[in-house]
Scaffold this motif. Structure first.
Motif, PDB file in Angstrom:
ATOM      1  N   PHE A   1       0.834  -1.192   0.000  1.00 24.59           N
ATOM      2  CA  PHE A   1       0.000   0.000   0.000  1.00 24.59           C
ATOM      3  C   PHE A   1       0.871   1.244   0.000  1.00 24.59           C
ATOM      4  O   PHE A   1       2.045   1.209   0.376  1.00 24.59           O
ATOM      5  CB  PHE A   1      -0.979   0.021   1.183  1.00 24.59           C
ATOM      6  CG  PHE A   1      -0.335   0.139   2.549  1.00 24.59           C
ATOM      7  CD1 PHE A   1       0.108  -0.996   3.225  1.00 24.59           C
ATOM      8  CD2 PHE A   1      -0.192   1.370   3.176  1.00 24.59           C
ATOM      9  CE1 PHE A   1       0.699  -0.893   4.475  1.00 24.59           C
ATOM     10  CE2 PHE A   1       0.385   1.480   4.427  1.00 24.59           C
ATOM     11  CZ  PHE A   1       0.834   0.343   5.086  1.00 24.59           C
ATOM     12  N   LEU A   2       0.267   2.338  -0.450  1.00 24.73           N
ATOM     13  CA  LEU A   2       0.907   3.654  -0.467  1.00 24.73           C
ATOM     14  C   LEU A   2       0.387   4.503   0.677  1.00 24.73           C
ATOM     15  O   LEU A   2      -0.791   4.450   1.014  1.00 24.73           O
ATOM     16  CB  LEU A   2       0.597   4.389  -1.778  1.00 24.73           C
ATOM     17  CG  LEU A   2       1.172   3.851  -3.085  1.00 24.73           C
ATOM     18  CD1 LEU A   2       0.509   4.552  -4.263  1.00 24.73           C
ATOM     19  CD2 LEU A   2       2.683   4.057  -3.124  1.00 24.73           C
TER      20      LEU A   2
ATOM     21  N   TYR B   1       5.351   7.118   0.288  1.00 23.03           N
ATOM     22  CA  TYR B   1       5.970   5.891   0.803  1.00 23.03           C
ATOM     23  C   TYR B   1       5.152   4.672   0.374  1.00 23.03           C
ATOM     24  O   TYR B   1       3.925   4.754   0.234  1.00 23.03           O
ATOM     25  CB  TYR B   1       6.055   5.930   2.334  1.00 23.03           C
ATOM     26  CG  TYR B   1       6.821   7.112   2.879  1.00 23.03           C
ATOM     27  CD1 TYR B   1       8.216   7.141   2.832  1.00 23.03           C
ATOM     28  CD2 TYR B   1       6.144   8.201   3.430  1.00 23.03           C
ATOM     29  CE1 TYR B   1       8.919   8.235   3.330  1.00 23.03           C
ATOM     30  CE2 TYR B   1       6.834   9.292   3.924  1.00 23.03           C
ATOM     31  CZ  TYR B   1       8.221   9.307   3.866  1.00 23.03           C
ATOM     32  OH  TYR B   1       8.917  10.389   4.354  1.00 23.03           O
ATOM     33  N   GLU B   2       5.849   3.567   0.180  1.00 18.71           N
ATOM     34  CA  GLU B   2       5.188   2.293  -0.096  1.00 18.71           C
ATOM     35  C   GLU B   2       5.590   1.287   0.970  1.00 18.71           C
ATOM     36  O   GLU B   2       6.775   1.170   1.311  1.00 18.71           O
ATOM     37  CB  GLU B   2       5.555   1.782  -1.483  1.00 18.71           C
ATOM     38  CG  GLU B   2       4.683   0.609  -1.941  1.00 18.71           C
ATOM     39  CD  GLU B   2       4.925   0.246  -3.396  1.00 18.71           C
ATOM     40  OE1 GLU B   2       6.069  -0.123  -3.729  1.00 18.71           O
ATOM     41  OE2 GLU B   2       3.970   0.326  -4.200  1.00 18.71           O
ATOM     42  N   PHE B   3       4.592   0.560   1.485  1.00 20.73           N
ATOM     43  CA  PHE B   3       4.822  -0.489   2.482  1.00 20.73           C
ATOM     44  C   PHE B   3       4.474  -1.827   1.821  1.00 20.73           C
ATOM     45  O   PHE B   3       3.365  -1.990   1.300  1.00 20.73           O
ATOM     46  CB  PHE B   3       3.938  -0.265   3.712  1.00 20.73           C
ATOM     47  CG  PHE B   3       4.290   0.970   4.496  1.00 20.73           C
ATOM     48  CD1 PHE B   3       3.914   2.232   4.045  1.00 20.73           C
ATOM     49  CD2 PHE B   3       4.983   0.879   5.687  1.00 20.73           C
ATOM     50  CE1 PHE B   3       4.226   3.377   4.773  1.00 20.73           C
ATOM     51  CE2 PHE B   3       5.303   2.007   6.416  1.00 20.73           C
ATOM     52  CZ  PHE B   3       4.926   3.269   5.952  1.00 20.73           C
TER      53      PHE B   3
ATOM     54  N   PHE C   1      -1.613  -9.574   3.277  1.00 20.19           N
ATOM     55  CA  PHE C   1      -1.539  -8.126   3.127  1.00 20.19           C
ATOM     56  C   PHE C   1      -1.115  -7.414   4.404  1.00 20.19           C
ATOM     57  O   PHE C   1      -0.288  -6.500   4.378  1.00 20.19           O
ATOM     58  CB  PHE C   1      -2.896  -7.586   2.648  1.00 20.19           C
ATOM     59  CG  PHE C   1      -3.006  -6.094   2.758  1.00 20.19           C
ATOM     60  CD1 PHE C   1      -2.268  -5.266   1.923  1.00 20.19           C
ATOM     61  CD2 PHE C   1      -3.815  -5.497   3.721  1.00 20.19           C
ATOM     62  CE1 PHE C   1      -2.341  -3.878   2.033  1.00 20.19           C
ATOM     63  CE2 PHE C   1      -3.898  -4.121   3.843  1.00 20.19           C
ATOM     64  CZ  PHE C   1      -3.160  -3.308   2.987  1.00 20.19           C
ATOM     65  N   GLU C   2      -1.693  -7.782   5.544  1.00 21.67           N
ATOM     66  CA  GLU C   2      -1.463  -6.976   6.741  1.00 21.67           C
ATOM     67  C   GLU C   2      -0.037  -7.073   7.272  1.00 21.67           C
ATOM     68  O   GLU C   2       0.345  -6.284   8.137  1.00 21.67           O
ATOM     69  CB  GLU C   2      -2.483  -7.342   7.814  1.00 21.67           C
ATOM     70  CG  GLU C   2      -3.886  -6.879   7.433  1.00 21.67           C
ATOM     71  CD  GLU C   2      -4.884  -6.934   8.579  1.00 21.67           C
ATOM     72  OE1 GLU C   2      -6.030  -6.495   8.376  1.00 21.67           O
ATOM     73  OE2 GLU C   2      -4.529  -7.409   9.686  1.00 21.67           O
ATOM     74  N   SER C   3       0.769  -7.996   6.736  1.00 21.19           N
ATOM     75  CA  SER C   3       2.183  -7.984   7.120  1.00 21.19           C
ATOM     76  C   SER C   3       2.885  -6.737   6.599  1.00 21.19           C
ATOM     77  O   SER C   3       3.979  -6.388   7.061  1.00 21.19           O
ATOM     78  CB  SER C   3       2.886  -9.238   6.586  1.00 21.19           C
ATOM     79  OG  SER C   3       2.970  -9.215   5.169  1.00 21.19           O
ATOM     80  N   ALA C   4       2.270  -6.046   5.626  1.00 15.55           N
ATOM     81  CA  ALA C   4       2.867  -4.814   5.105  1.00 15.55           C
ATOM     82  C   ALA C   4       2.936  -3.721   6.157  1.00 15.55           C
ATOM     83  O   ALA C   4       3.784  -2.825   6.082  1.00 15.55           O
ATOM     84  CB  ALA C   4       2.067  -4.314   3.892  1.00 15.55           C
ATOM     85  N   PHE C   5       2.066  -3.773   7.173  1.00 14.54           N
ATOM     86  CA  PHE C   5       2.086  -2.735   8.203  1.00 14.54           C
ATOM     87  C   PHE C   5       3.346  -2.807   9.060  1.00 14.54           C
ATOM     88  O   PHE C   5       3.715  -1.818   9.713  1.00 14.54           O
ATOM     89  CB  PHE C   5       0.836  -2.837   9.085  1.00 14.54           C
ATOM     90  CG  PHE C   5      -0.438  -2.536   8.353  1.00 14.54           C
ATOM     91  CD1 PHE C   5      -1.431  -3.493   8.258  1.00 14.54           C
ATOM     92  CD2 PHE C   5      -0.643  -1.307   7.744  1.00 14.54           C
ATOM     93  CE1 PHE C   5      -2.616  -3.229   7.568  1.00 14.54           C
ATOM     94  CE2 PHE C   5      -1.812  -1.034   7.062  1.00 14.54           C
ATOM     95  CZ  PHE C   5      -2.805  -2.001   6.961  1.00 14.54           C
ATOM     96  N   ALA C   6       4.009  -3.959   9.068  1.00 19.03           N
ATOM     97  CA  ALA C   6       5.243  -4.100   9.831  1.00 19.03           C
ATOM     98  C   ALA C   6       6.479  -3.824   8.995  1.00 19.03           C
ATOM     99  O   ALA C   6       7.597  -3.865   9.502  1.00 19.03           O
ATOM    100  CB  ALA C   6       5.330  -5.512  10.414  1.00 19.03           C
ATOM    101  N   ALA C   7       6.287  -3.555   7.706  1.00 18.45           N
ATOM    102  CA  ALA C   7       7.426  -3.337   6.816  1.00 18.45           C
ATOM    103  C   ALA C   7       7.979  -1.927   6.971  1.00 18.45           C
ATOM    104  O   ALA C   7       7.277  -0.999   7.390  1.00 18.45           O
ATOM    105  CB  ALA C   7       6.998  -3.574   5.370  1.00 18.45           C
ATOM    106  N   ALA C   8       9.257  -1.782   6.626  1.00 23.19           N
ATOM    107  CA  ALA C   8       9.871  -0.452   6.612  1.00 23.19           C
ATOM    108  C   ALA C   8       9.359   0.324   5.409  1.00 23.19           C
ATOM    109  O   ALA C   8       9.222  -0.235   4.316  1.00 23.19           O
ATOM    110  CB  ALA C   8      11.387  -0.586   6.536  1.00 23.19           C
TER     111      ALA C   8
END
Length: 975
Positions: free
Chosen positions: A907-908, A916-918, A926-933
């Motif tokens: 997501f942006l 930023y993109e996660f 999908f929700e693992s993207a919230f923990a990404a840098a």
């Protein structure tokens, strides 16, 4: 453009008086070409020959050759004796190709025509002087009717037995040479043979006109040609040393069918001084579904506005401060195009323009991308970089420059390296002229393209514009196929074990539908690997869930679904082959229908071709056995099964059915029925085919942005969000922060596509917009989530997201009031200021991201399944999100907009200054993207950036600033 019009243009180019329309020839020609093209033989075939002769004539009627058909090419050769000053007048539709004559004894004419579907039985050719005259008609099929004559030659040979013709050089391969011989003859009967054709030629006619002193021998022969180039001499002979003429015509065979990719067709230009309109001829040979690109440039009147003819769309404009302005418009040709197009100008201008036609362009979404700029007082024609998203396209380059010469310069503009120039010309004026050209190049693979920069010898202001055309997309992928189904039921159960359908293989898509009776408060926990898609329920009696899974190479033999409240429960699993294993769900919908025999489901709009709709019906049942015909699926659906859970008062009947889908877009209502007026649920899931171009992902974006255009709609005064349409390609929705206006704009140029108002809603602080699945198929989600209220003095503590069905743009719904459903909410802790909304493109989950000057945003989402409209929800905390902080810019870390990628793996988030993109971890959802840098993407340089959205296919993203006006739509493409 129609084939009829194409043929007319080709005739103009050939200086012909008439020509047969392509739409009036039969299928034979193309079928012959397709059948022989692989054998390296000419497509041209002899059809028939006929002749006539007479003495002392002023007209000669020749019968039409037997068997002539629509699209055949007919050659006429006529010869007269002694009256070489005679003038021949052919019937309507014939074009003279050449004539050859001696000083006094013999004169020969050669003419041609393309046969139509209504040819006469004979043709009468007239002479102004009475003559002894002979004529022959010879007909051929398989000739290119648009450009039948490759080349021709001929001459008179005096008092000779040699029939010599000048050498021919053909420009096309695999044509056919037709050879004509005519000779003075004085015998009382025809000799045998009269004339001997060149070596390798087949005689089609050898006859004579007898007269004791003024007769003629005449002859026709043919030979297939091989490779293009200089041919061996086509020389014949006779036994008589008399004056003769020998002529040869090379016919061009049908061209091969168009190959993949985009190709240049033709061009036309026009210019005018002090004009208020410019009329440009339609390019020669253009056909229906060709793309037409019009570029117009005016001198010194940069404030002028051009109004194009109906059907043309403005793509972009580029201009200097006072001297030069260039417009580009586009149009997909229809079957009935005009022969010219008039562009109106509101200020009299010195103006020049061109129209270029291209075949093989995707008629639905022809423009891949575009760029351009003005270059001041320079010889350099520079253009911003392009990133294309499709292979086998074509890049079109336009150059325009101010010019003051009294004539056109010899080499005005040099296009970029590797480009083929379609034309170069000028508008002459001693002080306010223009030089301009167009060129094209096939770029090959998609991605970032090299700099497309040209030059000229003159250091003058110029504009450079580049348009990338998208090729015709591949045929719709093979339909997704039903593999098999399995079912199970249980009474008062806390789990239901469903067998795996027979024959399941890796990458199959499995759809599980479970229905319980009377325990609508129950929650189901699926086995590992299954994803919840939707649930629909009545107030107390019936609830149905749908889950999906992509099969691996080692699936279990059964799947146990746990239920937290003991229930009478029924379920099924259906397996499908050919669905996209990465993004299998195109869209979905469903609803409860109360006390009725109608199984209605909300309409869906699919985004990809060649998919498959799966329909589930579940209904209350109180019988002691299964009914014979419990549920009738929608029209044209194939039923996978129908069965029931038997209980004297709390049973269920259920079935599933499927239907192969065609083109994307709004689908007809998928409604079923049953004989029983009982509460039921109807649910539909559209599966995306494996080869459908659903979405693409990549981790690298170009380092520059391209301005697509400027929003002109007056309804937009403070844009605060962008959302891509899930129904119509190349459309974004834009909204204001605190008004109820929604405007649909083109992603290509920001032009207005539709203008709407949201009814019966007073926004407190609308801050973002998103699109996503909903019961109506596809919806716009408006986020009334801000606390810096423009409408209410007291900051709110409760907020709302409004769900609005997308307007039916595809069928002309471009204005009107849209109906919103409110989903009010509170936070689980304290009220927050938020400006970012996201909707998951498959599950429909709604996420809110809060705004903080410290960059410490929080992510919340609505509970699943989504409560009924009007029901106050408490959001569920998902994650904390730390955005990078700039100590020199307090606005750099405030989240102002967000969007989930169409592939649902990233997501942006944007701030006023940054993007930023996660990205989700591989295989972790999908929700693992919230923990990404956060990954910093290309800055679009906006002072108050509050809008962001991915392209519908995920290949780029768009941004827009809330201030200042004008509001520019910017695009950043993925490499």
């Amino acid at each position: 453009m129609s084939r009829r019009l194409s043929a007319a243009f080709a005739c103009v180019v050939a200086m012909a008086t008439s020509c047969a329309p392509m739409e009036e020839r039969g299928p034979d020609a193309w079928e012959q070409h397709l059948g022989t093209s692989q054998r390296a033989l000419t497509t041209v075939s002899f059809r028939g020959v006929s002749s006539a002769s007479g003495q002392g004539l002023t007209s000669l009627s020749i019968p039409a050759p037997a068997g002539v058909q629509d699209g055949d090419v007919v050659l006429a050769r006529l010869t007269n004796r002694n009256n070489v000053n005679a003038v021949l007048t052919p019937p309507a539709g014939w074009t003279q190709l050449r004539s050859d004559q001696s000083a006094s004894a013999i004169k020969t004419w050669v003419l041609y025509k393309v046969a139509t579907a209504t040819e006469p039985s004979s043709y009468t050719f007239t002479l102004d002087l009475s003559s002894y005259m002979a004529g022959t008609l010879v007909a051929y099929s398989g000739v290119d009717p648009l450009n039948p004559i490759d080349t021709h030659s001929g001459q008179k040979n005096g008092d000779s037995a040699a029939f010599t013709t000048p050498a021919l050089t053909t420009s096309g391969a695999e044509g056919l040479a037709v050879w004509f011989g005519s000779q003075v003859w004085t015998g009382a009967a025809c000799p045998a043979p009269g004339i001997t054709p060149p070596t390798g030629f087949t005689v089609k006619e050898d006859t004579c006109l007898t007269s004791s002193s003024t007769g003629l021998l005449f002859h026709v022969a043919e030979s297939a040609l091989g490779a293009a180039g200089t041919q061996t001499p086509f020389n014949g002979s006779s036994v008589f040393a008399h004056t003769n003429t020998a002529e040869v015509v090379a016919l061009r065979g049908l061209p091969p069918p168009p190959g993949p990719g985009v190709a240049f067709r033709s061009t036309s230009q026009a210019s005018a001084l002090a004009a208020t309109s410019l009329t440009i001829t339609a390019p020669a040979g253009a056909e229906e579904a060709d793309l037409l690109l019009a570029r117009l440039s005016n001198r010194n009147q940069v404030g002028a506005t051009i109004t194009p003819p109906a059907g043309w769309t403005l793509l972009r404009t580029d201009q200097s401060s006072s001297q030069l302005k260039s417009w580009v418009f586009y149009k997909v040709a229809t079957a009935s195009e005009a022969s010219s197009f008039a562009f109106a100008i509101d200020i009299a201008s010195n103006i020049a323009g061109s129209i270029d036609a291209f075949s093989g362009v995707d008629p639905v979404s022809p423009i891949d991308t575009h760029s351009g700029q003005r270059n001041a007082t320079t010889t350099a024609f520079d253009a911003p970089l392009l990133t294309t998203t499709s292979d086998d396209g074509l890049v079109v380059w336009f150059g325009s420059q101010i010019w003051t010469g009294s004539t056109c310069p010899a080499s005005p503009i040099t296009p970029p390296t590797g480009f083929t120039e379609s034309f170069e010309t000028c508008l002459v004026s001693t002080s306010t002229g223009i030089i301009y050209d167009a060129a094209w190049k096939q770029p090959g693979a998609a991605g970032l393209q090299p700099a497309y920069n040209g030059t000229s010898p003159y250091a003058q202001t110029n504009t450079t514009q580049v348009i990338a055309l998208r090729p015709i997309q591949p045929p719709a992928p093979p339909a997704v196929n039903f593999r098999s189904s399995a079912q199970a039921t249980a009474l008062s159960a806390t789990s239901l074990t469903l067998p795996a359908p027979a024959g399941v293989a890796a990458d199959d898509v499995l759809l599980a539908r479970l229905t319980n009776r009377n325990q609508v408060g129950a929650a189901i926990t699926p086995p590992a690997g299954w994803t919840f898609l939707r649930s629909d329920q009545s107030s107390s009696q019936l609830k149905s869930w749908v889950f999906y899974k992509v099969a691996t190479a080692s699936e279990p033999s059964s799947y146990a679904f746990a239920i937290d409240i003991a229930s009478n429960i029924a379920g099924s699993i259906d397996a499908f082959t050919g669905a996209d294993p990465v993004s299998p769900i195109d869209t979905q919908s469903g609803q409860k229908n109360g006390t009725t025999s109608a199984f209605d489901s909300p309409a869906i709009s699919t985004s990809s071709a060649g998919g498959l709709a799966v329909w589930f019906g579940s209904q209350l049942w109180g019988g002691s056995s299964c009914p014979a015909s419990p549920i009738v699926p929608p029209t044209d659906f194939t039923e996978a099964f129908e069965t029931c859970l038997v209980s004297s008062s709390t049973g269920v009947i259920f079935n599933s059915a499927w239907k192969v889908l065609g083109d994307p877009g709004p689908q007809p209502a998928f409604n079923g029925s049953s004989p029983y007026p009982n509460t039921n649920t109807a649910q539909v899931v559209a599966l995306r085919a494996a080869s459908a171009p659903a979405c693409t992902v990549g981790n690298t974006y170009v380092g520059t942005w391209v301005q697509q255009g400027t929003v002109a709609a007056t309804e937009i005064v403070e844009p605060s969000g962008l959302a891509a349409s899930r129904v119509v390609p190349d459309v974004l929705y834009v909204h204001n922060e605190d008004t109820t206006a929604i405007v649909a704009i083109s992603t290509l140029n920001a032009s207005t596509v539709g203008v709407y108002n949201v009814g019966n809603v007073t926004p407190a602080d609308w801050e973002d917009v998103a699109s996503g699945p909903c019961p109506a198929g596809s919806c716009i989600f408006m986020a009334d989530i801000g606390r810096a209220s423009a409408n209410f003095p007291t900051p709110p503590n409760s907020f709302a997201v409004y769900r609005i069905p997308e307007p039916d743009l595809a069928n002309g719904q471009t204005t009107g009031t849209l109906t919103a459903e409110a989903f009010p909410f509170v936070y689980p802790d304290t009220a927050k200021d938020a400006e970012a909304l996201m909707v998951h493109p498959v599950t429909g989950d709604i996420y809110v991201i809060t705004k903080s000057a410290s960059g410490a945003s929080k992510v919340y989402k609505f509970p699943t399944p989504l409560p009924a409209p009007g029901t106050l929800s408490t959001l569920v905390w998902v994650a904390d999100l730390q955005l990078p902080v700039d100590p020199n810019d307090v606005e750099a870390a405030k989240a102002t907009a967000a969007a989930i990628h169409p592939c649902a793996d990233r997501f942006l988030v944007r701030t006023y200054r940054r993007v930023y993109e996660f990205r989700a971890a591989a295989g972790q959802g999908f929700e693992s993207a919230f923990a990404a840098a956060p990954v910093t993407l290309t800055d679009t340089v906006e002072g108050q950036g509050e809008s962001i959205e991915y392209d519908a296919n995920g290949a780029s993203y768009y941004t827009m600033s809330e201030a200042p006006s004008p509001f520019r739509l910017k695009r950043v493409s993925r490499l």
